[in-house]
Design a protein around this motif. Structure first.
Motif, PDB file in Angstrom:
ATOM      1  N   ILE A  84      31.564  25.851 -17.679  1.00 12.70           N
ATOM      2  CA  ILE A  84      30.119  25.979 -17.839  1.00 12.70           C
ATOM      3  C   ILE A  84      29.456  24.774 -17.191  1.00 12.70           C
ATOM      4  O   ILE A  84      29.773  23.627 -17.534  1.00 12.70           O
ATOM      5  CB  ILE A  84      29.718  26.078 -19.318  1.00 12.70           C
ATOM      6  N   THR A  85      28.539  25.029 -16.267  1.00 12.97           N
ATOM      7  CA  THR A  85      27.877  23.950 -15.534  1.00 12.97           C
ATOM      8  C   THR A  85      26.375  23.998 -15.781  1.00 12.97           C
ATOM      9  O   THR A  85      25.752  25.061 -15.668  1.00 12.97           O
ATOM     10  CB  THR A  85      28.155  24.060 -14.029  1.00 12.97           C
ATOM     11  N   VAL A 117      28.458  29.847 -14.739  1.00 17.12           N
ATOM     12  CA  VAL A 117      29.760  30.008 -15.382  1.00 17.12           C
ATOM     13  C   VAL A 117      30.782  30.416 -14.338  1.00 17.12           C
ATOM     14  O   VAL A 117      30.592  31.419 -13.627  1.00 17.12           O
ATOM     15  CB  VAL A 117      29.695  31.062 -16.508  1.00 17.12           C
ATOM     16  N   SER A 118      31.858  29.640 -14.246  1.00 15.97           N
ATOM     17  CA  SER A 118      32.937  29.944 -13.299  1.00 15.97           C
ATOM     18  C   SER A 118      34.142  30.458 -14.069  1.00 15.97           C
ATOM     19  O   SER A 118      34.618  29.806 -15.009  1.00 15.97           O
ATOM     20  CB  SER A 118      33.322  28.683 -12.508  1.00 15.97           C
ATOM     21  N   LEU A 119      34.634  31.628 -13.677  1.00 13.70           N
ATOM     22  CA  LEU A 119      35.795  32.215 -14.341  1.00 13.70           C
ATOM     23  C   LEU A 119      37.078  31.603 -13.807  1.00 13.70           C
ATOM     24  O   LEU A 119      37.154  31.186 -12.647  1.00 13.70           O
ATOM     25  CB  LEU A 119      35.818  33.728 -14.126  1.00 13.70           C
ATOM     26  N   ALA A 120      38.103  31.562 -14.663  1.00 16.78           N
ATOM     27  CA  ALA A 120      39.399  31.031 -14.254  1.00 16.78           C
ATOM     28  C   ALA A 120      40.042  31.906 -13.185  1.00 16.78           C
ATOM     29  O   ALA A 120      40.885  31.435 -12.415  1.00 16.78           O
ATOM     30  CB  ALA A 120      40.325  30.915 -15.465  1.00 16.78           C
ATOM     31  N   GLY A 122      38.558  33.079 -10.634  1.00 19.82           N
ATOM     32  CA  GLY A 122      37.937  32.842  -9.341  1.00 19.82           C
ATOM     33  C   GLY A 122      36.669  33.653  -9.144  1.00 19.82           C
ATOM     34  O   GLY A 122      36.151  34.290 -10.068  1.00 19.82           O
ATOM     35  N   GLY A 123      36.170  33.622  -7.939  1.00 20.67           N
ATOM     36  CA  GLY A 123      34.936  34.316  -7.611  1.00 20.67           C
ATOM     37  C   GLY A 123      33.732  33.401  -7.696  1.00 20.67           C
ATOM     38  O   GLY A 123      33.839  32.227  -8.066  1.00 20.67           O
ATOM     39  N   LYS A 124      32.562  33.929  -7.335  1.00 21.79           N
ATOM     40  CA  LYS A 124      31.338  33.140  -7.348  1.00 21.79           C
ATOM     41  C   LYS A 124      30.920  32.831  -8.783  1.00 21.79           C
ATOM     42  O   LYS A 124      31.163  33.622  -9.697  1.00 21.79           O
ATOM     43  CB  LYS A 124      30.215  33.894  -6.640  1.00 21.79           C
ATOM     44  N   PRO A 125      30.284  31.672  -9.004  1.00 20.23           N
ATOM     45  CA  PRO A 125      29.748  31.362 -10.342  1.00 20.23           C
ATOM     46  C   PRO A 125      28.772  32.433 -10.797  1.00 20.23           C
ATOM     47  O   PRO A 125      28.022  33.003  -9.997  1.00 20.23           O
ATOM     48  CB  PRO A 125      29.054  30.013 -10.139  1.00 20.23           C
ATOM     49  N   LEU A 126      28.781  32.709 -12.096  1.00 19.59           N
ATOM     50  CA  LEU A 126      27.936  33.741 -12.682  1.00 19.59           C
ATOM     51  C   LEU A 126      26.801  33.106 -13.473  1.00 19.59           C
ATOM     52  O   LEU A 126      26.981  32.087 -14.132  1.00 19.59           O
ATOM     53  CB  LEU A 126      28.770  34.636 -13.606  1.00 19.59           C
ATOM     54  N   ALA A 127      25.625  33.713 -13.420  1.00 14.42           N
ATOM     55  CA  ALA A 127      24.471  33.202 -14.155  1.00 14.42           C
ATOM     56  C   ALA A 127      24.605  33.540 -15.637  1.00 14.42           C
ATOM     57  O   ALA A 127      25.091  34.615 -16.014  1.00 14.42           O
ATOM     58  CB  ALA A 127      23.186  33.800 -13.597  1.00 14.42           C
ATOM     59  N   ALA A 128      24.173  32.607 -16.486  1.00 10.92           N
ATOM     60  CA  ALA A 128      24.204  32.817 -17.928  1.00 10.92           C
ATOM     61  C   ALA A 128      22.998  32.137 -18.565  1.00 10.92           C
ATOM     62  O   ALA A 128      22.437  31.183 -18.006  1.00 10.92           O
ATOM     63  CB  ALA A 128      25.495  32.274 -18.528  1.00 10.92           C
ATOM     64  N   THR A 129      22.601  32.625 -19.719  1.00 12.43           N
ATOM     65  CA  THR A 129      21.488  32.033 -20.461  1.00 12.43           C
ATOM     66  C   THR A 129      21.923  31.730 -21.892  1.00 12.43           C
ATOM     67  O   THR A 129      22.875  32.341 -22.413  1.00 12.43           O
ATOM     68  CB  THR A 129      20.271  32.978 -20.495  1.00 12.43           C
ATOM     69  N   LEU A 130      21.212  30.814 -22.522  1.00 14.45           N
ATOM     70  CA  LEU A 130      21.517  30.420 -23.891  1.00 14.45           C
ATOM     71  C   LEU A 130      21.087  31.519 -24.870  1.00 14.45           C
ATOM     72  O   LEU A 130      19.975  32.023 -24.794  1.00 14.45           O
ATOM     73  CB  LEU A 130      20.798  29.120 -24.235  1.00 14.45           C
ATOM     74  N   VAL A 131      21.987  31.879 -25.782  1.00 14.17           N
ATOM     75  CA  VAL A 131      21.624  32.761 -26.889  1.00 14.17           C
ATOM     76  C   VAL A 131      21.067  31.903 -28.026  1.00 14.17           C
ATOM     77  O   VAL A 131      19.947  32.094 -28.477  1.00 14.17           O
ATOM     78  CB  VAL A 131      22.832  33.586 -27.372  1.00 14.17           C
TER      79      VAL A 131
END
Length: 369
Positions: A84-85, A117-120, A122-131
């Motif tokens: 998580i970045t 968020v980067s998955l183990a 691989g692939g491009k980082p995914l956008a995420a928001t705070l719950v």
């Protein structure tokens, strides 16, 4: 040892390990390779070469079995551990469900609302928001905006069944080194640990933590402490430091929030958008530390009290100085937090306090944090 630093990347904070409680008998999970049919390799070696060679063959078989168990656990669980970045820092997280909910530490998310968020896998980082974030237990949930179908939720264990001596693996992104794994054992359970606020810490006092010898470093925060049953038993949060070593880490002393607590908090956040029942006791007051005539910590002064809160109902008010909870002497805000961490909402306890020059005692029915 009395100080700890967070496992957040490029930041440290303070923690105090309180009294320990050991639960359950020690367990050593060592997977061996035992044939189901025919003569065993160990018995063959014994008949051919004698006891010394048989012992060596046994050790080699056990080592291969343990290595295989480690590799199987890494293969099964590591895909569920993410990086998580934020705009300022990074940490780790664990995929909680297939809807894209990810559990992590509150100090990892800090004040941020949006993440990469980067998955183990691989692939491009995914956008995420705070719950929502719950700093009192240093836990938070973030949600992927577009969760991939390949997302793999982790399995969370019943922490009451975790035993001292159990072999564990810590998975996360220490110092930004993605998908790293370290190994150790469960050193103790039931630890109460207070973390500092420096370096972005929450200042929380967290009960029932799992102590481990697996290496916990900055960036491991929010990752996974995993049993060889392929289940997450805790969320690594703190690594100890020894005051005599300055900021240097005390090797082999780390702490993880138990998975039972993680599930209780995360389920409420996901369902309600907030924590509705923390399971943590509270007096319903805001406080500050005070010192005595010798300038040593002498108690905790009530700054404000919640209307209809536990303290207010018992007759305490702003200006009162709490000096004892039950049989525990209270000298600092941290000592008050630790005393309350050992109690539960609804418990009745005596609170000793001073009002002006008078010392008073009240029986308080504790509320919920």
């Amino acid at each position: 040892m009395s100080r700890s630093h967070s496992a957040r990347s490029r930041s440290t904070r303070t923690a105090l390990a309180g009294a320990a409680g050991l639960s359950g008998a020690a367990l050593l999970l060592v997977s061996g390779c035992t044939p189901t049919t025919g003569a065993s390799p160990v018995s063959d070696a014994a008949s051919a070469s004698g006891p010394a060679e048989a012992a060596a063959a046994q050790a080699d078989t056990s080592a291969q079995g343990l290595q295989s168990a480690y590799q199987q656990t890494v293969k099964a669980v590591l895909p569920s551990v993410v990086q998580i970045t934020t705009s300022q820092d990074l940490g780790s997280g664990v995929v909680y469900d297939s809807k894209g909910d990810i559990v992590t530490n509150a100090h990892v998310v800090g004040d941020a609302k949006n993440f990469q968020v980067s998955l183990a896998t691989g692939g491009k980082p995914l956008a995420a928001t705070l719950v929502s974030s719950f700093p009192a237990n240093d836990l938070a949930v973030v949600r992927l905006s577009s969760p991939p179908k390949s997302l793999k939720p982790a399995s969370f264990a019943d922490t009451s069944k975790v035993g001292v001596g159990e072999l564990v693996l810590a998975m996360g992104n220490p110092l930004g080194l993605s998908s790293s794994v370290t190994e150790g054992i469960v050193s103790a359970t039931g630890r109460t640990v207070s973390e500092g606020e420096s370096g972005g810490g929450t200042g929380a006092t967290i009960p029932d933590m799992v102590q481990t010898s697996a290496a916990i470093n900055p960036g491991n925060s929010g990752g996974a402490l995993v049993s060889l049953d392929n289940q997450v038993i805790g969320i690594p949060t703190l690594a100890a430091t020894d005051p005599q070593l300055g900021s240097g880490a005390a090797p082999g002393i780390g702490f993880a929030i138990p998975s039972s607590t993680v599930k209780r908090i995360a389920d409420q956040i996901i369902e309600h958008g907030k924590v509705t029942d923390s399971g943590r006791a509270a007096l319903g007051v805001t406080v500050r530390g005070v010192v005595g005539e010798n300038f040593q910590p002498a108690g905790v002064a009530i700054v404000t009290e919640e209307k209809n809160g536990a303290a207010a109902k018992a007759g305490l008010k702003a200006g009162d100085v709490i000096t004892r909870v039950g049989n525990t002497q209270i000298t600092t805000v941290q000592s008050l937090s630790e005393a309350l961490a050992a109690l539960r909402p609804g418990d009745k306890t005596k609170v000793t306090y001073t009002r002006g020059t008078s010392t008073k005692t009240a029986e308080v029915t504790l509320g919920s944090l």
